[in-house]
Design an enzyme around this catalytic site. Sequence first.
Site, PDB file in Angstrom:
ATOM      1  N   ALA A   1       7.238 -13.164  48.810  1.00 13.28           N
ATOM      2  CA  ALA A   1       8.488 -13.470  48.104  1.00 13.28           C
ATOM      3  C   ALA A   1       9.663 -12.674  48.645  1.00 13.28           C
ATOM      4  O   ALA A   1       9.505 -11.623  49.267  1.00 13.28           O
ATOM      5  CB  ALA A   1       8.286 -13.166  46.617  1.00 13.28           C
TER       6      ALA A   1
ATOM      7  N   SER B   1       7.221 -18.976  50.499  1.00  9.35           N
ATOM      8  CA  SER B   1       6.946 -18.721  49.084  1.00  9.35           C
ATOM      9  C   SER B   1       7.852 -19.550  48.174  1.00  9.35           C
ATOM     10  O   SER B   1       9.013 -19.809  48.504  1.00  9.35           O
ATOM     11  CB  SER B   1       7.174 -17.234  48.791  1.00  9.35           C
ATOM     12  OG  SER B   1       7.229 -16.992  47.407  1.00  9.35           O
TER      13      SER B   1
ATOM     14  N   GLN C   1       4.445 -22.915  49.725  1.00 15.84           N
ATOM     15  CA  GLN C   1       3.561 -22.342  48.700  1.00 15.84           C
ATOM     16  C   GLN C   1       4.100 -22.674  47.315  1.00 15.84           C
ATOM     17  O   GLN C   1       5.275 -22.449  47.019  1.00 15.84           O
ATOM     18  CB  GLN C   1       3.468 -20.821  48.870  1.00 15.84           C
ATOM     19  CG  GLN C   1       2.615 -20.130  47.817  1.00 15.84           C
ATOM     20  CD  GLN C   1       3.423 -19.557  46.677  1.00 15.84           C
ATOM     21  OE1 GLN C   1       4.508 -19.033  46.890  1.00 15.84           O
ATOM     22  NE2 GLN C   1       2.897 -19.657  45.454  1.00 15.84           N
TER      23      GLN C   1
ATOM     24  N   TYR D   1       3.831 -22.293  43.159  1.00 12.76           N
ATOM     25  CA  TYR D   1       3.338 -21.823  41.873  1.00 12.76           C
ATOM     26  C   TYR D   1       3.580 -22.953  40.886  1.00 12.76           C
ATOM     27  O   TYR D   1       4.669 -23.535  40.880  1.00 12.76           O
ATOM     28  CB  TYR D   1       4.116 -20.590  41.401  1.00 12.76           C
ATOM     29  CG  TYR D   1       3.708 -19.298  42.064  1.00 12.76           C
ATOM     30  CD1 TYR D   1       2.396 -18.830  42.005  1.00 12.76           C
ATOM     31  CD2 TYR D   1       4.648 -18.516  42.720  1.00 12.76           C
ATOM     32  CE1 TYR D   1       2.033 -17.625  42.590  1.00 12.76           C
ATOM     33  CE2 TYR D   1       4.286 -17.300  43.319  1.00 12.76           C
ATOM     34  CZ  TYR D   1       2.981 -16.863  43.246  1.00 12.76           C
ATOM     35  OH  TYR D   1       2.615 -15.678  43.818  1.00 12.76           O
TER      36      TYR D   1
ATOM     37  N   THR E   1      -0.983 -21.740  44.891  1.00 14.57           N
ATOM     38  CA  THR E   1      -1.564 -20.420  44.610  1.00 14.57           C
ATOM     39  C   THR E   1      -2.170 -20.417  43.220  1.00 14.57           C
ATOM     40  O   THR E   1      -1.472 -20.651  42.223  1.00 14.57           O
ATOM     41  CB  THR E   1      -0.491 -19.321  44.741  1.00 14.57           C
ATOM     42  OG1 THR E   1      -0.011 -19.328  46.088  1.00 14.57           O
ATOM     43  CG2 THR E   1      -1.061 -17.942  44.427  1.00 14.57           C
TER      44      THR E   1
ATOM     45  N   LYS F   1      -4.929 -21.638  47.321  1.00 12.73           N
ATOM     46  CA  LYS F   1      -4.905 -20.239  47.787  1.00 12.73           C
ATOM     47  C   LYS F   1      -5.342 -19.324  46.653  1.00 12.73           C
ATOM     48  O   LYS F   1      -4.858 -19.450  45.523  1.00 12.73           O
ATOM     49  CB  LYS F   1      -3.479 -19.874  48.222  1.00 12.73           C
ATOM     50  CG  LYS F   1      -3.269 -18.409  48.610  1.00 12.73           C
ATOM     51  CD  LYS F   1      -1.872 -18.199  49.176  1.00 12.73           C
ATOM     52  CE  LYS F   1      -1.633 -16.775  49.634  1.00 12.73           C
ATOM     53  NZ  LYS F   1      -1.305 -15.846  48.539  1.00 12.73           N
TER      54      LYS F   1
ATOM     55  N   HIS G   1      -4.831 -12.180  47.321  1.00 15.77           N
ATOM     56  CA  HIS G   1      -3.403 -11.912  47.168  1.00 15.77           C
ATOM     57  C   HIS G   1      -3.060 -10.530  47.751  1.00 15.77           C
ATOM     58  O   HIS G   1      -2.216  -9.809  47.241  1.00 15.77           O
ATOM     59  CB  HIS G   1      -3.016 -11.969  45.688  1.00 15.77           C
ATOM     60  CG  HIS G   1      -1.673 -12.581  45.407  1.00 15.77           C
ATOM     61  ND1 HIS G   1      -1.518 -13.820  44.835  1.00 15.77           N
ATOM     62  CD2 HIS G   1      -0.409 -12.117  45.618  1.00 15.77           C
ATOM     63  CE1 HIS G   1      -0.220 -14.073  44.685  1.00 15.77           C
ATOM     64  NE2 HIS G   1       0.472 -13.058  45.168  1.00 15.77           N
TER      65      HIS G   1
ATOM     66  N   ARG H   1      -3.325  -7.649  45.282  1.00 13.83           N
ATOM     67  CA  ARG H   1      -2.214  -7.457  44.340  1.00 13.83           C
ATOM     68  C   ARG H   1      -2.462  -8.092  42.982  1.00 13.83           C
ATOM     69  O   ARG H   1      -1.647  -7.997  42.085  1.00 13.83           O
ATOM     70  CB  ARG H   1      -0.924  -8.024  44.934  1.00 13.83           C
ATOM     71  CG  ARG H   1      -0.433  -7.255  46.121  1.00 13.83           C
ATOM     72  CD  ARG H   1       0.595  -8.030  46.929  1.00 13.83           C
ATOM     73  NE  ARG H   1       1.930  -8.038  46.379  1.00 13.83           N
ATOM     74  CZ  ARG H   1       2.806  -7.055  46.506  1.00 13.83           C
ATOM     75  NH1 ARG H   1       2.463  -5.956  47.166  1.00 13.83           N
ATOM     76  NH2 ARG H   1       4.019  -7.139  46.004  1.00 13.83           N
TER      77      ARG H   1
ATOM     78  N   VAL I   1      -5.750  -8.326  57.459  1.00 16.06           N
ATOM     79  CA  VAL I   1      -5.877  -8.611  58.898  1.00 16.06           C
ATOM     80  C   VAL I   1      -4.823  -7.791  59.648  1.00 16.06           C
ATOM     81  O   VAL I   1      -3.619  -8.005  59.474  1.00 16.06           O
ATOM     82  CB  VAL I   1      -5.666 -10.123  59.179  1.00 16.06           C
ATOM     83  CG1 VAL I   1      -5.693 -10.387  60.675  1.00 16.06           C
ATOM     84  CG2 VAL I   1      -6.709 -10.950  58.450  1.00 16.06           C
TER      85      VAL I   1
ATOM     86  N   ARG J   1       1.819  -8.522  54.791  1.00 16.43           N
ATOM     87  CA  ARG J   1       2.667  -7.335  54.912  1.00 16.43           C
ATOM     88  C   ARG J   1       3.171  -7.083  56.334  1.00 16.43           C
ATOM     89  O   ARG J   1       4.321  -6.649  56.513  1.00 16.43           O
ATOM     90  CB  ARG J   1       1.911  -6.106  54.379  1.00 16.43           C
ATOM     91  CG  ARG J   1       1.666  -6.186  52.865  1.00 16.43           C
ATOM     92  CD  ARG J   1       0.849  -5.005  52.384  1.00 16.43           C
ATOM     93  NE  ARG J   1       0.556  -5.062  50.963  1.00 16.43           N
ATOM     94  CZ  ARG J   1      -0.501  -5.682  50.426  1.00 16.43           C
ATOM     95  NH1 ARG J   1      -1.366  -6.324  51.208  1.00 16.43           N
ATOM     96  NH2 ARG J   1      -0.699  -5.653  49.124  1.00 16.43           N
TER      97      ARG J   1
HETATM   98  C1  LIG Z   1       5.521  -8.403  49.003  1.00 13.70           C
HETATM   99  C2  LIG Z   1       4.534  -9.523  48.828  1.00 13.70           C
HETATM  100  C3  LIG Z   1       4.938 -10.680  48.189  1.00 13.70           C
HETATM  101  C4  LIG Z   1       4.014 -11.738  48.033  1.00 13.70           C
HETATM  102  N1  LIG Z   1       4.461 -12.892  47.454  1.00 13.70           N
HETATM  103  C5  LIG Z   1       3.598 -13.948  47.363  1.00 13.70           C
HETATM  104  C6  LIG Z   1       4.041 -15.194  46.851  1.00 13.70           C
HETATM  105  O1  LIG Z   1       5.217 -15.367  46.498  1.00 13.70           O
HETATM  106  N2  LIG Z   1       3.131 -16.194  46.747  1.00 13.70           N
HETATM  107  C7  LIG Z   1       1.822 -16.057  47.146  1.00 13.70           C
HETATM  108  O2  LIG Z   1       1.036 -16.997  47.052  1.00 13.70           O
HETATM  109  N3  LIG Z   1       1.384 -14.889  47.676  1.00 13.70           N
HETATM  110  C8  LIG Z   1       2.240 -13.840  47.783  1.00 13.70           C
HETATM  111  N4  LIG Z   1       1.787 -12.673  48.341  1.00 13.70           N
HETATM  112  C9  LIG Z   1       0.398 -12.571  48.821  1.00 13.70           C
HETATM  113  C10 LIG Z   1       0.308 -12.992  50.280  1.00 13.70           C
HETATM  114  O3  LIG Z   1       0.518 -14.367  50.435  1.00 13.70           O
HETATM  115  C11 LIG Z   1      -1.068 -12.683  50.901  1.00 13.70           C
HETATM  116  O4  LIG Z   1      -2.083 -13.213  50.096  1.00 13.70           O
HETATM  117  C12 LIG Z   1      -1.324 -11.207  51.177  1.00 13.70           C
HETATM  118  O5  LIG Z   1      -0.140 -10.498  51.450  1.00 13.70           O
HETATM  119  C13 LIG Z   1      -2.283 -11.072  52.362  1.00 13.70           C
HETATM  120  O6  LIG Z   1      -2.656  -9.774  52.584  1.00 13.70           O
HETATM  121  P1  LIG Z   1      -2.018  -8.774  53.688  1.00 13.70           P
HETATM  122  O7  LIG Z   1      -0.652  -8.406  53.159  1.00 13.70           O
HETATM  123  O8  LIG Z   1      -2.986  -7.652  53.668  1.00 13.70           O
HETATM  124  O9  LIG Z   1      -1.948  -9.487  55.012  1.00 13.70           O
HETATM  125  C14 LIG Z   1       2.695 -11.606  48.509  1.00 13.70           C
HETATM  126  C15 LIG Z   1       2.302 -10.427  49.153  1.00 13.70           C
HETATM  127  C16 LIG Z   1       3.193  -9.395  49.323  1.00 13.70           C
HETATM  128  C17 LIG Z   1       2.755  -8.157  50.030  1.00 13.70           C
END
Ligand SMILES: Cc1cc2nc3c(=O)[nH]c(=O)nc-3n(C[C@H](O)[C@H](O)[C@H](O)COP(=O)(O)O)c2cc1C
Length: 359
Positions: A77, A104, A126, A128, A154, A226, A250, A253, A285, A306
Amino acid sequence: MISLDDFEKYARDNLPRSVFNHVSSGADDQQTLQDNRNAFKRLRIRPRVLRDVSKRDLSATILGQHVPFPIGICPSAIQKHNGSDGEMATAKAASSMESIMILSTYSSTSLEEVASAAPTGHLWFQLYVLKDREKTARLVCRAEKAGYKAIVFTADTPYAGRKLNDERSGGFKPTVRLFDTFTFRCPNVESSSGQSSYGSSEISPSVTWSYIRWIQSLSSLPVIIKGIMSGDSAREAVAAGVDGIMVSNHGGRQLDGVLASIDILPEVIAVTQGTNVEVYLDGGVRLGTDVLKALALGAKAVFIGRPVWWGLTYKGEEGVRQVLELLRDELSLAMALSGCASVNDLSPSMLIRGHPSNL
Ligand SMILES: Cc1cc2nc3c(=O)[nH]c(=O)nc-3n(C[C@H](O)[C@H](O)[C@H](O)COP(=O)(O)O)c2cc1C
């Protein structure tokens, strides 16, 4: 910048502390966040030798689309938070490398603008599912009209997981304009509140499997789910008729204490055997050998979250490109050193669980 660790360090030193913490955090005790990395380290590679690896083919076909290497960008996001052009820069970088980018729902730039910044890009949207179904439906229609090639629904976020770092610092408050993706006219609106307003309160917690058919009915685009983290959920996803499954927690998270993505991947692959459902993975990864391991276990592609933020912080579009190039080149070398000339040569028999350790 010779490893993704270097990019992370750069971001740590240069992003406002609250932003870096928000991006890097996992939920609660961060067990799953750490395990996403450790699980890759526990898997060791059994290389083959004396195979002609002078030319390597990293290409793959993802949902019918040719990509030169199977590494994409997962949705995150409000990417303008790191002072760059955010999603626009990410989309341009991904497009220049023919890599897939998932935008996102909570983009800091409208999905139409992102699409026009990367007119030839492989963009997925993506989704929601919001409490307001009409708004949700409009998002899907707009994404299809703007040229997005898939909807990534998601499923792991009925509520936002708790990030203690955010809470300790008084709650993460977006300081950039949060794009109002929910209106057709798309005005930039100032976000009046923090993370919870974009992270949870609008998302419907009552969504069930029956919504997959509804999402499918909104467009002709393939639907990927997802946030699948068990064989049982994968079975339900296949039965619901999805085109793809993103094995994802996620990035650690959401629910803390779930398995690392790479650890659950084999279970999901087993469920999808004999179907046309493609399986992808994200979470932790960071190395070419991580990509190799996920592909060897059956993932069609991996996605990174990230590291894109770190690349954006370093040099915007160029930084994201460097992150992708680095991972691609590491994958290429890892394949050569393990005796694989093509991603099709990778197989589960190349991997073995490493010695018991404290990981
Ligand atoms: C700052 C941040 C914002 C994220 N926002 C979303 C989002 O809006 N929608 C979503 O499906 N996943 C979101 N994710 C999850 C990522 O799509 C993903 O699953 C995750 O970052 C993968 O792991 P990695 O950061 O270790 O590569 C977010 C992750 C982070 C770090």
